[in-house]
Design an enzyme around this catalytic site. Structure first.
Site, PDB file in Angstrom:
ATOM      1  CE1 TYR A 154      -4.076   1.972   0.714  1.00 35.47           C
ATOM      2  CE2 TYR A 154      -2.642   3.279   2.283  1.00 35.47           C
ATOM      3  CZ  TYR A 154      -3.724   3.089   1.538  1.00 35.47           C
ATOM      4  OH  TYR A 154      -4.566   4.069   1.714  1.00 35.47           O
ATOM      5  CE  LYS A 158      -3.574   4.894  -1.604  1.00 35.80           C
ATOM      6  NZ  LYS A 158      -4.649   5.476  -2.290  1.00 35.80           N
TER       7      LYS A 158
HETATM    8  P1  NAP Z   1     -13.459   2.716   0.699  1.00 33.30           P
HETATM    9  O1  NAP Z   1     -14.526   3.043   1.507  1.00 33.30           O
HETATM   10  O2  NAP Z   1     -13.154   1.076   0.659  1.00 33.30           O
HETATM   11  O3  NAP Z   1     -13.916   2.948  -0.911  1.00 33.30           O
HETATM   12  C1  NAP Z   1     -13.219   2.524  -2.084  1.00 33.30           C
HETATM   13  C2  NAP Z   1     -13.890   2.298  -2.989  1.00 33.30           C
HETATM   14  O4  NAP Z   1     -13.164   1.934  -4.351  1.00 33.30           O
HETATM   15  C3  NAP Z   1     -15.160   1.250  -2.993  1.00 33.30           C
HETATM   16  O5  NAP Z   1     -16.239   1.729  -3.281  1.00 33.30           O
HETATM   17  C4  NAP Z   1     -14.653   0.304  -3.887  1.00 33.30           C
HETATM   18  O6  NAP Z   1     -15.652  -0.541  -4.420  1.00 33.30           O
HETATM   19  C5  NAP Z   1     -13.998   0.874  -4.993  1.00 33.30           C
HETATM   20  N1  NAP Z   1     -12.840   0.153  -5.650  1.00 33.30           N
HETATM   21  C6  NAP Z   1     -12.171  -0.738  -4.969  1.00 33.30           C
HETATM   22  N2  NAP Z   1     -11.325  -1.333  -6.146  1.00 33.30           N
HETATM   23  C7  NAP Z   1     -11.827  -1.030  -7.110  1.00 33.30           C
HETATM   24  C8  NAP Z   1     -11.661  -1.213  -8.617  1.00 33.30           C
HETATM   25  N3  NAP Z   1     -10.538  -2.074  -9.106  1.00 33.30           N
HETATM   26  N4  NAP Z   1     -12.198  -0.447  -9.521  1.00 33.30           N
HETATM   27  C9  NAP Z   1     -13.129   0.471  -9.226  1.00 33.30           C
HETATM   28  N5  NAP Z   1     -13.745   0.552  -8.001  1.00 33.30           N
HETATM   29  C10 NAP Z   1     -12.677   0.151  -7.176  1.00 33.30           C
HETATM   30  O7  NAP Z   1     -12.325   3.302   1.048  1.00 33.30           O
HETATM   31  P2  NAP Z   1     -11.950   5.046   1.290  1.00 33.30           P
HETATM   32  O8  NAP Z   1     -11.499   4.943   2.522  1.00 33.30           O
HETATM   33  O9  NAP Z   1     -13.094   5.698   1.027  1.00 33.30           O
HETATM   34  O10 NAP Z   1     -10.420   5.216   0.456  1.00 33.30           O
HETATM   35  C11 NAP Z   1     -10.628   5.983  -0.753  1.00 33.30           C
HETATM   36  C12 NAP Z   1      -9.341   6.275  -1.044  1.00 33.30           C
HETATM   37  O11 NAP Z   1      -8.609   7.069  -0.144  1.00 33.30           O
HETATM   38  C13 NAP Z   1      -8.269   5.082  -1.517  1.00 33.30           C
HETATM   39  O12 NAP Z   1      -7.462   5.318  -2.639  1.00 33.30           O
HETATM   40  C14 NAP Z   1      -7.694   4.865  -0.022  1.00 33.30           C
HETATM   41  O13 NAP Z   1      -6.314   4.352  -0.256  1.00 33.30           O
HETATM   42  C15 NAP Z   1      -7.408   6.586   0.375  1.00 33.30           C
HETATM   43  N6  NAP Z   1      -7.095   6.728   1.651  1.00 33.30           N
HETATM   44  C16 NAP Z   1      -7.810   6.294   2.420  1.00 33.30           C
HETATM   45  C17 NAP Z   1      -7.724   6.745   3.973  1.00 33.30           C
HETATM   46  C18 NAP Z   1      -8.514   6.175   4.992  1.00 33.30           C
HETATM   47  O14 NAP Z   1      -7.997   6.471   6.167  1.00 33.30           O
HETATM   48  N7  NAP Z   1      -9.840   5.470   4.824  1.00 33.30           N
HETATM   49  C19 NAP Z   1      -6.281   7.110   4.296  1.00 33.30           C
HETATM   50  C20 NAP Z   1      -5.488   7.722   3.275  1.00 33.30           C
HETATM   51  C21 NAP Z   1      -5.869   7.470   1.873  1.00 33.30           C
HETATM   52  P3  NAP Z   1     -15.850  -2.269  -3.704  1.00 33.30           P
HETATM   53  O15 NAP Z   1     -17.109  -1.538  -2.776  1.00 33.30           O
HETATM   54  O16 NAP Z   1     -16.484  -3.039  -4.647  1.00 33.30           O
HETATM   55  O17 NAP Z   1     -14.710  -2.723  -2.834  1.00 33.30           O
END
Ligand code: NAP
Length: 247
Positions: A154, A158
């Site tokens: 990861y 990133k």
């Molecule tokens: P999340 O709730 O898991 O949402 C991610 C979304 O991306 C889900 O709807 C997922 O679909 C979709 N997805 C996954 N793989 C995919 C693919 N191959 N093609 C199309 N869509 C896909 O995560 P989040 O926390 O909102 O994270 C969003 C972004 O922010 C990510 O890049 C994550 O790394 C980054 N981020 C998050 C945090 C945190 O603390 N939450 C911190 C830093 C960075 P499914 O429902 O089918 O899985």
């Protein structure tokens, strides 16, 4: 109404941070292509966008699939009429200490988190170059800046997004296209709900602002970078982490 008449494509917009970004941009006038692996979630986000009086296009696609990505970009331009803003947000984790990490866990995370941004940006930039306008925002992470045990895959994806952001910013800057990254800290979503309570408490303790972030905190930063207020900002990484990265 900073996004009146603008079209945004947001990956992973079915839930979490991506959905918040879709709604934030729609609130200010954008029509939105909601791209997600999960069609039901994408349809729910699209309904929320339409409730705000904007057009929404649902695209169920795997953003690590080159053909699906090209099709998603073509469909957006055909059906929503243009493409001004791309947010590369879709991301996954497959955490494991390196000695136990399978090849598949490494490749999958790099493909979904990093290769997807290359595929989506390549397809979108062809259109943006002709229009001499574009805003690309890549969702990185504090982990890409500071590292995290158990997350070599990861963190590499990133951190890779940051190098990608800076290089693409240099490549397309002369054509009115900006490319920036947002690096969130710990944001409660489905992605982080699997983490143990101690890790959540440790994150709060290490955060100078003393709280976890919200999806809206991240969406606000993305909206700024996607707006014309940020037209002289490119190749930057904006941390939205309550100061966590300084610790
Ligand atoms: P999340 O709730 O898991 O949402 C991610 C979304 O991306 C889900 O709807 C997922 O679909 C979709 N997805 C996954 N793989 C995919 C693919 N191959 N093609 C199309 N869509 C896909 O995560 P989040 O926390 O909102 O994270 C969003 C972004 O922010 C990510 O890049 C994550 O790394 C980054 N981020 C998050 C945090 C945190 O603390 N939450 C911190 C830093 C960075 P499914 O429902 O089918 O899985």
């Amino acid at each position: 109404m900073r996004f009146e008449g603008k079209v945004a494509l947001i990956t992973g917009a079915g839930r979490g941070i991506g959905r918040a970004i879709a709604l934030r941009l729609a609130q200010e006038g954008a029509n939105v292509a909601v791209v997600d692996l999960n069609g039901d979630n994408a349809r729910d986000t699209a309904d929320l966008v339409r409730n705000l009086g904007r057009q929404a296009l649902v695209i169920q696609a795997d953003v690590s699939d080159p053909d699906a990505v090209q099709h998603a970009v073509n469909q957006t331009i055909e059906q929503l009429g243009d493409l001004h803003i791309l947010v590369n947000n879709a991301g996954i984790t497959r955490d494991m200490l390196i000695i136990k990490m399978k090849d598949e866990d490494w490749r999958k995370v790099i493909d979904v988190n990093l290769t997807s941004a290359f595929l989506c940006s390549r397809a979108a930039v062809k259109h943006m170059l002709r229009k001499r306008y574009g805003r690309i925002v890549n969702i990185s992470s504090v982990v890409g800046l500071a590292g995290q045990a158990g997350q070599t895959n990861y963190a590499a994806s990133k951190a890779g997004l940051i190098g990608f952001t800076k290089s693409l910013a240099k490549e397309v800057g002369s054509r009115g296209i900006t490319v920036n990254a947002v690096a969130p800290g710990f944001i409660p979503t489905a992605l982080t709900e699997v983490l143990p309570e101690e890790q959540r408490a440790a994150a709060i303790a290490a955060t100078p602002l003393g709280r976890l972030g919200t999806v809206e905190d991240v969406a606000n930063a993305v909206a700024f970078l996607a707006s014309d207020e940020a037209s002289f900002i490119t190749g930057q990484v904006l941390s939205v982490d309550g100061g966590l990265v300084m610790q």
